[in-house]
Design an enzyme around this catalytic site. Structure first.
Site, PDB file in Angstrom:
ATOM      1  N   SER A 142       0.848  -1.182   0.000  1.00  0.00           N
ATOM      2  CA  SER A 142       0.000   0.000   0.000  1.00  0.00           C
ATOM      3  C   SER A 142       0.885   1.235   0.000  1.00  0.00           C
ATOM      4  CB  SER A 142      -0.896   0.007   1.245  1.00  0.00           C
ATOM      5  OG  SER A 142      -1.563   1.249   1.398  1.00  0.00           O
ATOM      6  N   TYR A 155      -2.596  -0.632  10.463  1.00  0.00           N
ATOM      7  CA  TYR A 155      -2.512  -0.999   9.048  1.00  0.00           C
ATOM      8  C   TYR A 155      -1.193  -0.514   8.458  1.00  0.00           C
ATOM      9  CZ  TYR A 155      -3.669  -1.184   4.068  1.00  0.00           C
ATOM     10  OH  TYR A 155      -3.662  -1.437   2.716  1.00  0.00           O
ATOM     11  N   LYS A 159       1.917  -2.763   6.771  1.00  0.00           N
ATOM     12  CA  LYS A 159       2.356  -2.591   5.390  1.00  0.00           C
ATOM     13  C   LYS A 159       3.798  -2.069   5.315  1.00  0.00           C
ATOM     14  CE  LYS A 159      -1.358  -4.034   3.276  1.00  0.00           C
ATOM     15  NZ  LYS A 159      -1.358  -5.239   2.429  1.00  0.00           N
ATOM     16  N   THR A 190     -12.966  -0.905  -3.328  1.00  0.00           N
ATOM     17  CA  THR A 190     -13.354  -2.281  -3.055  1.00  0.00           C
ATOM     18  C   THR A 190     -14.238  -2.327  -1.817  1.00  0.00           C
ATOM     19  OG1 THR A 190     -11.584  -2.903  -1.507  1.00  0.00           O
ATOM     20  CG2 THR A 190     -11.062  -2.990  -3.868  1.00  0.00           C
TER      21      THR A 190
END
Length: 270
Positions: A142, A155, A159, A190
């Site tokens: 990401s 998160y 990553k 998404t």
């Protein structure tokens, strides 16, 4: 790697995963689709069989976060004709949430799914990959694996670490038959995005890509020698600025912090 791919794709039933499978089917001889939803995997397999009847499409329903799930993937990969020569670690989770509000379980789930599981699966599949004339592992990261962002602390940490894992293993395997690459999408449309995340992106004017555009970038990465590919403009510029002049990014994000905090605290609850 322009033809004859025999690819293992994790998170294949999700938005990006479906698009990756569709793109790779155009140059693959076999695909192993991995996910936790057997119904969605079967539907994807049927769709791909219709579009690419010459490609062997197989599925395995497995939880990457368990030893049994990873063992099932390794066994299914071993059964691919010729064995796998591409592993795409795509499965991942994301939560927009204020770090202090997250539970231990939420943080552990993010790190386990986004980092530990792909590391363990990669290690388990390396013996098969080493048997190939040429093989690759592509880790789907990401832009937030380069830019620490409020509201996405766990998160980002996962990553950042995935990018570090990719870099370190690439160097460790230098001169071998296995290459490591890293693809870093920006915001992508998404179902992984929560309502709070979508609302934040809308208020801040964050641009987002389709899963199909991410898949097209994967093919470009496979066709070239680059170790990493970051998607989106000005996101690629921000990555460079953050590496050289992080204080500028600190200042920019500080101005957005009240907006980010408001949406993050409306997101996932412990």
């Amino acid at each position: 790697m322009k033809s004859g791919l025999r690819a293992v794709i994790t998170g294949a039933a999700g938005g990006i995963g479906r698009a990756l499978a569709g793109a790779l089917a155009s140059r693959a001889s076999a695909l192993l689709l991995v996910g936790r939803d057997a119904t969605r995997l079967a539907a994807l397999a049927d769709e791909l069989v219709r579009k690419a009847p010459d490609v062997q499409i197989r599925t395995v329903t497995a939880d990457l976060n368990t030893a049994a799930g990873r063992a099932a993937i390794v066994q299914a990969a071993e059964a691919l004709p010729g064995g796998p020569n591409l592993l795409v670690n795509n499965a991942g989770v994301s939560e927009l949430a204020w770090f202090e509000d997250q539970s231990d379980a939420q943080i552990e789930r993010i790190v386990q799914t986004n980092l530990v599981a792909p590391m363990l699966l990669t290690r388990a599949l390396l013996p098969q990959l080493h048997r190939q004339t040429q093989a690759r592992v592509v880790n789907i990261g990401s832009i937030l694996g380069d830019i620490g962002h409020p509201g996405s602390v766990a998160y980002c940490a996962s990553k950042f670490a995935l990018r570090g894992f990719t870099e370190a293993l690439r160097r460790e395997l230098a001169g071998s038959r296995v290459q490591l690459q890293y693809l870093a999408p920006r915001a992508t449309r998404t179902a992984l995005n929560s309502d709070a995340q979508n609302a934040l992106n809308s208020e801040l004017g964050v641009a987002s890509d389709t899963p199909e555009s991410v898949a097209a970038e994967l093919l470009k990465l496979l066709d070239g020698p680059r170790a990493e590919r970051h998607l989106g403009w000005p996101e690629k510029l921000f990555v460079r600025i953050n590496r050289m002049l992080p204080a500028l990014v600190d200042s920019s994000l500080a101005k957005q912090l009240p907006v980010i905090r408001r949406h993050a605290q409306q997101g996932v609850k412990p």
